[in-house]
Scaffold this motif. Structure first.
Motif, PDB file in Angstrom:
ATOM      1  N   GLU A  62       0.872  -1.174   0.000  1.00 18.60           N
ATOM      2  CA  GLU A  62       0.000   0.000   0.000  1.00 18.60           C
ATOM      3  C   GLU A  62       0.903   1.216   0.000  1.00 18.60           C
ATOM      4  O   GLU A  62       1.622   1.495   0.948  1.00 18.60           O
ATOM      5  N   TYR A  63       0.855   1.948  -1.122  1.00 17.04           N
ATOM      6  CA  TYR A  63       1.804   3.054  -1.282  1.00 17.04           C
ATOM      7  C   TYR A  63       1.142   4.127  -2.153  1.00 17.04           C
ATOM      8  O   TYR A  63       1.080   4.001  -3.363  1.00 17.04           O
ATOM      9  N   ILE A 114       1.255   7.704   2.276  1.00 15.97           N
ATOM     10  CA  ILE A 114       0.879   6.494   3.009  1.00 15.97           C
ATOM     11  C   ILE A 114       1.736   5.337   2.522  1.00 15.97           C
ATOM     12  O   ILE A 114       1.757   5.019   1.342  1.00 15.97           O
ATOM     13  N   GLY A 115       2.425   4.672   3.435  1.00 16.31           N
ATOM     14  CA  GLY A 115       3.215   3.497   3.087  1.00 16.31           C
ATOM     15  C   GLY A 115       4.658   3.825   2.778  1.00 16.31           C
ATOM     16  O   GLY A 115       5.136   4.925   3.062  1.00 16.31           O
ATOM     17  N   LYS A 151      -1.001   9.248 -11.840  1.00 17.69           N
ATOM     18  CA  LYS A 151      -1.263  10.668 -11.557  1.00 17.69           C
ATOM     19  C   LYS A 151      -1.675  10.879 -10.108  1.00 17.69           C
ATOM     20  O   LYS A 151      -1.352  11.908  -9.503  1.00 17.69           O
ATOM     21  N   SER A 152      -2.392   9.909  -9.550  1.00 16.59           N
ATOM     22  CA  SER A 152      -2.803  10.022  -8.152  1.00 16.59           C
ATOM     23  C   SER A 152      -1.741   9.485  -7.190  1.00 16.59           C
ATOM     24  O   SER A 152      -1.991   9.366  -5.988  1.00 16.59           O
ATOM     25  N   ARG A 153      -0.575   9.137  -7.727  1.00 20.43           N
ATOM     26  CA  ARG A 153       0.558   8.629  -6.937  1.00 20.43           C
ATOM     27  C   ARG A 153       0.224   7.335  -6.201  1.00 20.43           C
ATOM     28  O   ARG A 153       0.773   7.084  -5.135  1.00 20.43           O
ATOM     29  N   ASN A 154      -0.674   6.523  -6.771  1.00 18.69           N
ATOM     30  CA  ASN A 154      -1.005   5.241  -6.164  1.00 18.69           C
ATOM     31  C   ASN A 154      -0.113   4.179  -6.809  1.00 18.69           C
ATOM     32  O   ASN A 154      -0.516   3.441  -7.701  1.00 18.69           O
ATOM     33  N   TYR A 155       1.121   4.088  -6.331  1.00 19.74           N
ATOM     34  CA  TYR A 155       2.112   3.229  -6.965  1.00 19.74           C
ATOM     35  C   TYR A 155       1.816   1.743  -6.748  1.00 19.74           C
ATOM     36  O   TYR A 155       2.217   0.910  -7.568  1.00 19.74           O
TER      37      TYR A 155
END
Length: 321
Positions: free
Chosen positions: A43-44, A52-53, A266-270
């Protein structure tokens, strides 16, 4: 005294010369690939100003993607790819057979090759912007149709799912059919002319020559074309991104998997982006494997089969004797 012969081993130089490639591949391809797989289990993401993460969550990202609209976007991607690839391979094959047929005696073949390949040189983003301007509600295509009296009201080409998908498929067709045609022409020209001459002497029709000789012998190029096209279709991004302003409109019917991946980046949800990349990698590998096995042919000319038949006849004759 015998003079000892000194042998020179050149094999080590081959390894020395390919070291730069492996170093570059290791730094810029392998490490990012492994890092992407690693992030897919974490979860990053970024929430406002807070990151977060990374927190290990196992397969939660993969499950979340299956519960999302990912499968719908996968269907969109396959539809858009089919609309571009099916006419592309048909037209490219027809042009390749026509241009390489000795009976047509066509002149200026190099000129036609250049003209067919020109759309491939235009950047996809510029191509998409041009089509967006041409087929917009106030664009020149609507104006010409109104002036000719063929329509009474302006057509919103990009306002319907069919219109948008057809536009994207048409653009992909125009950009790649020339490249495919040139590849198929090179494959057909590599076939020994004596095979076609022997077939004509045996009374083969042009259709029989195409299906029984040309298609089997250009099977490797067809396999290469189909595999690279599938990979390119799964990576389809620039044309639908620009044509629909990144929204996949209307109603996300033109949203592709890479556009979905880009929204996560784009939402930085790697973590989710990494999991989606792994899904794409697995699907690409499976599809390419099945395509390769379907088009694989160990005896395209039939020579091994004919030889086996002759040997079988000899064995039968000897047994009878």
């Amino acid at each position: 005294m015998k003079r000892s012969k000194r042998s020179v081993n050149y094999s080590k130089w081959g390894y020395i010369f390919i070291i730069p490639f492996f170093i570059t591949y290791f730094i810029f391809s392998l490490i990012p690939l492994l890092d992407t797989i690693r992030f897919s289990f974490f979860e990053y993401f970024r929430s406002g100003m807070r990151i977060i993460g990374p927190n290990f969550i196992g397969l939660a990202n993969y499950k979340a993607l299956l519960d999302s609209d990912m499968l719908r976007y996968a269907g969109n991607t396959m539809v858009l790819w089919s609309l571009g690839f099916i006419p592309q391979i048909i037209v490219a094959m027809l042009l390749a057979v026509w241009f390489t047929d000795k009976r047509t005696k066509m002149t200026g073949l190099q000129f036609f090759k250049v003209v067919m390949y020109l759309p491939n040189l235009i950047m996809a983003s510029a191509f998409a912007m041009m089509f967006f301007a041409l087929f917009s509600t106030n664009g020149p295509v609507n104006s010409i149709l109104l002036d000719l009296g063929w329509i009474k009201e302006k057509i919103d080409f990009l306002g319907t799912p069919f219109g948008t998908r057809a536009m994207i498929g048409f653009m992909n067709f125009l950009m790649w059919f020339g490249n495919t045609a040139i590849l198929l022409m090179a494959a057909i020209l590599g076939i020994n002319e004596e095979i076609f001459e022997s077939a004509e002497m045996d009374g083969c029709s042009p259709f029989q020559k195409f299906t029984l000789i040309t298609l089997p012998l250009i099977r490797p190029i067809l396999t290469y074309t189909l595999i690279t096209s599938i990979i390119g279709g799964l990576q389809m991004f620039d044309v639908p991104q620009i044509l629909t302003n990144g929204q996949g409109s209307p109603n996300r019917t033109s949203m592709t998997l890479i556009m979905f991946l880009n929204s996560h980046l784009k939402s930085r949800n790697y973590g989710m982006a990494g999991a989606l990349s792994v899904y794409l990698f697995i699907v690409s590998g499976i599809l390419c494997y099945f395509v390769y096995k379907m088009l694989e042919e160990k005896d395209p000319t039939g020579m091994m089969r004919e030889k086996a038949k002759k040997n079988k006849k000899k064995d039968v004759t000897l047994n009878e004797k």
